[in-house]
Scaffold this motif. Structure first.
Motif, PDB file in Angstrom:
ATOM      1  N   MET A  50      25.437  58.175   6.342  1.00  0.00           N
ATOM      2  CA  MET A  50      26.258  59.309   6.791  1.00  0.00           C
ATOM      3  C   MET A  50      27.323  59.743   5.782  1.00  0.00           C
ATOM      4  SD  MET A  50      25.559  60.676   9.832  1.00  0.00           S
ATOM      5  CE  MET A  50      27.039  61.167  10.664  1.00  0.00           C
ATOM      6  N   PRO A  51      28.103  58.831   5.225  1.00  0.00           N
ATOM      7  CA  PRO A  51      29.170  59.301   4.312  1.00  0.00           C
ATOM      8  C   PRO A  51      28.649  59.990   3.050  1.00  0.00           C
ATOM      9  CG  PRO A  51      29.570  57.043   5.007  1.00  0.00           C
ATOM     10  CD  PRO A  51      28.188  57.410   5.471  1.00  0.00           C
ATOM     11  N   ASP A  52      27.380  59.748   2.695  1.00  0.00           N
ATOM     12  CA  ASP A  52      26.839  60.294   1.454  1.00  0.00           C
ATOM     13  C   ASP A  52      25.966  61.533   1.646  1.00  0.00           C
ATOM     14  OD1 ASP A  52      28.041  58.197   0.012  1.00  0.00           O
ATOM     15  OD2 ASP A  52      26.353  56.871   0.507  1.00  0.00           O
ATOM     16  N   LEU A  53      25.807  61.981   2.888  1.00  0.00           N
ATOM     17  CA  LEU A  53      24.946  63.136   3.147  1.00  0.00           C
ATOM     18  C   LEU A  53      25.599  64.435   2.681  1.00  0.00           C
ATOM     19  CD1 LEU A  53      23.588  62.331   6.720  1.00  0.00           C
ATOM     20  CD2 LEU A  53      22.366  62.150   4.554  1.00  0.00           C
ATOM     21  N   GLU A  54      24.745  65.371   2.279  1.00  0.00           N
ATOM     22  CA  GLU A  54      25.215  66.699   1.878  1.00  0.00           C
ATOM     23  C   GLU A  54      25.731  67.450   3.110  1.00  0.00           C
ATOM     24  OE1 GLU A  54      22.330  68.958  -0.457  1.00  0.00           O
ATOM     25  OE2 GLU A  54      21.259  67.068  -0.777  1.00  0.00           O
ATOM     26  N   PRO A  55      26.586  68.445   2.908  1.00  0.00           N
ATOM     27  CA  PRO A  55      27.131  69.201   4.038  1.00  0.00           C
ATOM     28  C   PRO A  55      26.073  69.838   4.945  1.00  0.00           C
ATOM     29  CG  PRO A  55      28.442  69.632   2.100  1.00  0.00           C
ATOM     30  CD  PRO A  55      27.247  68.802   1.653  1.00  0.00           C
ATOM     31  N   LYS A  56      24.921  70.209   4.393  1.00  0.00           N
ATOM     32  CA  LYS A  56      23.897  70.862   5.225  1.00  0.00           C
ATOM     33  C   LYS A  56      23.448  69.975   6.387  1.00  0.00           C
ATOM     34  CE  LYS A  56      19.797  69.466   2.603  1.00  0.00           C
ATOM     35  NZ  LYS A  56      18.669  69.944   1.814  1.00  0.00           N
ATOM     36  N   TYR A  57      23.531  68.667   6.230  1.00  0.00           N
ATOM     37  CA  TYR A  57      23.121  67.748   7.291  1.00  0.00           C
ATOM     38  C   TYR A  57      24.113  67.724   8.452  1.00  0.00           C
ATOM     39  CZ  TYR A  57      19.597  66.056   4.065  1.00  0.00           C
ATOM     40  OH  TYR A  57      18.529  65.976   3.216  1.00  0.00           O
ATOM     41  N   PHE A  58      25.266  68.317   8.272  1.00  0.00           N
ATOM     42  CA  PHE A  58      26.289  68.321   9.318  1.00  0.00           C
ATOM     43  C   PHE A  58      26.378  69.655  10.046  1.00  0.00           C
ATOM     44  CE2 PHE A  58      27.456  65.005   6.343  1.00  0.00           C
ATOM     45  CZ  PHE A  58      27.655  63.933   7.213  1.00  0.00           C
ATOM     46  N   LEU A  59      25.592  70.635   9.613  1.00  0.00           N
ATOM     47  CA  LEU A  59      25.609  71.946  10.258  1.00  0.00           C
ATOM     48  C   LEU A  59      25.164  71.860  11.716  1.00  0.00           C
ATOM     49  CD1 LEU A  59      25.885  75.022  10.176  1.00  0.00           C
ATOM     50  CD2 LEU A  59      23.525  75.112   9.346  1.00  0.00           C
ATOM     51  N   TYR A 104      33.046  57.599  15.700  1.00  0.00           N
ATOM     52  CA  TYR A 104      33.381  56.199  15.451  1.00  0.00           C
ATOM     53  C   TYR A 104      32.121  55.382  15.144  1.00  0.00           C
ATOM     54  CZ  TYR A 104      35.135  51.481  16.186  1.00  0.00           C
ATOM     55  OH  TYR A 104      35.450  50.156  16.021  1.00  0.00           O
ATOM     56  N   MET A 105      31.052  55.624  15.919  1.00  0.00           N
ATOM     57  CA  MET A 105      29.803  54.873  15.741  1.00  0.00           C
ATOM     58  C   MET A 105      29.040  55.301  14.497  1.00  0.00           C
ATOM     59  SD  MET A 105      28.324  54.469  19.639  1.00  0.00           S
ATOM     60  CE  MET A 105      28.339  56.211  19.981  1.00  0.00           C
ATOM     61  N   LEU A 106      29.082  56.584  14.196  1.00  0.00           N
ATOM     62  CA  LEU A 106      28.396  57.137  13.026  1.00  0.00           C
ATOM     63  C   LEU A 106      29.430  57.837  12.149  1.00  0.00           C
ATOM     64  CD1 LEU A 106      25.240  58.750  14.677  1.00  0.00           C
ATOM     65  CD2 LEU A 106      25.305  56.714  13.250  1.00  0.00           C
ATOM     66  N   PRO A 107      30.239  57.070  11.430  1.00  0.00           N
ATOM     67  CA  PRO A 107      31.319  57.704  10.652  1.00  0.00           C
ATOM     68  C   PRO A 107      30.782  58.539   9.498  1.00  0.00           C
ATOM     69  CG  PRO A 107      31.200  55.349  10.170  1.00  0.00           C
ATOM     70  CD  PRO A 107      30.204  55.621  11.256  1.00  0.00           C
ATOM     71  N   GLY A 108      31.084  59.807   9.564  1.00  0.00           N
ATOM     72  CA  GLY A 108      30.696  60.715   8.494  1.00  0.00           C
ATOM     73  C   GLY A 108      31.874  60.973   7.573  1.00  0.00           C
ATOM     74  N   PRO A 109      31.758  61.978   6.751  1.00  0.00           N
ATOM     75  CA  PRO A 109      32.867  62.329   5.865  1.00  0.00           C
ATOM     76  C   PRO A 109      34.103  62.745   6.686  1.00  0.00           C
ATOM     77  CG  PRO A 109      30.880  63.543   5.276  1.00  0.00           C
ATOM     78  CD  PRO A 109      30.594  62.837   6.551  1.00  0.00           C
ATOM     79  N   THR A 110      35.258  62.523   6.121  1.00  0.00           N
ATOM     80  CA  THR A 110      36.508  62.844   6.813  1.00  0.00           C
ATOM     81  C   THR A 110      36.597  64.321   7.167  1.00  0.00           C
ATOM     82  OG1 THR A 110      37.574  61.045   5.630  1.00  0.00           O
ATOM     83  CG2 THR A 110      39.022  62.666   6.657  1.00  0.00           C
ATOM     84  N   TRP A 111      36.117  65.190   6.275  1.00  0.00           N
ATOM     85  CA  TRP A 111      36.190  66.621   6.548  1.00  0.00           C
ATOM     86  C   TRP A 111      35.402  66.984   7.809  1.00  0.00           C
ATOM     87  CZ3 TRP A 111      31.815  69.487   6.974  1.00  0.00           C
ATOM     88  CH2 TRP A 111      30.659  69.015   6.367  1.00  0.00           C
ATOM     89  N   PHE A 112      34.227  66.325   7.994  1.00  0.00           N
ATOM     90  CA  PHE A 112      33.419  66.628   9.170  1.00  0.00           C
ATOM     91  C   PHE A 112      34.084  66.099  10.435  1.00  0.00           C
ATOM     92  CE2 PHE A 112      30.308  65.440  12.386  1.00  0.00           C
ATOM     93  CZ  PHE A 112      29.811  66.698  12.679  1.00  0.00           C
ATOM     94  N   THR A 113      34.593  64.890  10.377  1.00  0.00           N
ATOM     95  CA  THR A 113      35.251  64.306  11.548  1.00  0.00           C
ATOM     96  C   THR A 113      36.422  65.192  11.984  1.00  0.00           C
ATOM     97  OG1 THR A 113      34.605  62.078  10.889  1.00  0.00           O
ATOM     98  CG2 THR A 113      36.442  62.261  12.428  1.00  0.00           C
ATOM     99  N   ALA A 114      37.230  65.629  11.025  1.00  0.00           N
ATOM    100  CA  ALA A 114      38.378  66.476  11.350  1.00  0.00           C
ATOM    101  C   ALA A 114      37.916  67.808  11.946  1.00  0.00           C
ATOM    102  CB  ALA A 114      39.226  66.710  10.114  1.00  0.00           C
ATOM    103  N   LEU A 115      36.963  68.449  11.305  1.00  0.00           N
ATOM    104  CA  LEU A 115      36.446  69.723  11.800  1.00  0.00           C
ATOM    105  C   LEU A 115      35.857  69.559  13.197  1.00  0.00           C
ATOM    106  CD1 LEU A 115      35.694  72.732  11.158  1.00  0.00           C
ATOM    107  CD2 LEU A 115      33.493  71.844  10.360  1.00  0.00           C
TER     108      LEU A 115
END
Length: 139
Positions: A50-59, A104-115
């Protein structure tokens, strides 16, 4: 029907319908942007990348959380007998708790969590409540 029971049904219906919308969009996201080499049902492997995925995976996860909450809150506001916005915001709060747990269970990048936590839940619940109250602005 007792107004309290109807309002409870409104929240439960909103939560269920919003959850279905959420899962449909999550599954669509996995079809459009499959994570290479990862079984999405293996939570440990998924959490590891999760932390290393490109932004497109979070759309699609963001859309799923935001649209699921919006639709759920809209349903709650429409079905409720009174306190339409409160019922919509309760649905938003339930989705927010779920979103915090998932982040919490799947921690992604901080920018995604905040958004995700700041935009996808309470603001979308408020918007769904406003849309749901359009025909009955005095409620």
């Amino acid at each position: 029907m007792n107004p309290i029971v109807r309002n409870i049904i409104a929240v439960v219906a909103g939560w269920i319908v919003g959850s279905v919308v959420n899962m449909l969009l999550i599954n669509a996201g996995h079809s459009f942007f499959p994570v290479p080499g990862i079984d999405i049902n293996d939570m440990d492997a998924y959490a590891g990348v999760m932390p290393d995925l490109e932004p497109k995976y979070f759309l699609f996860p963001f859309l799923a959380h935001a649209v699921g909450t919006l639709v759920g809150a809209l349903i709650a506001a429409k079905v409720a007998v009174s306190h339409h916005m409160k019922m919509a915001l309760i649905v938003g709060g339930l989705f927010l708790l779920g979103g915090i747990a998932v982040n919490y269970m799947l921690p992604g990048p901080t920018w995604f969590t905040a958004l995700d936590v700041l935009v996808a839940y309470i603001p979308m619940a408020w918007l769904g409540g406003r849309i749901g109250m359009k025909k009955n602005p005095t409620a």
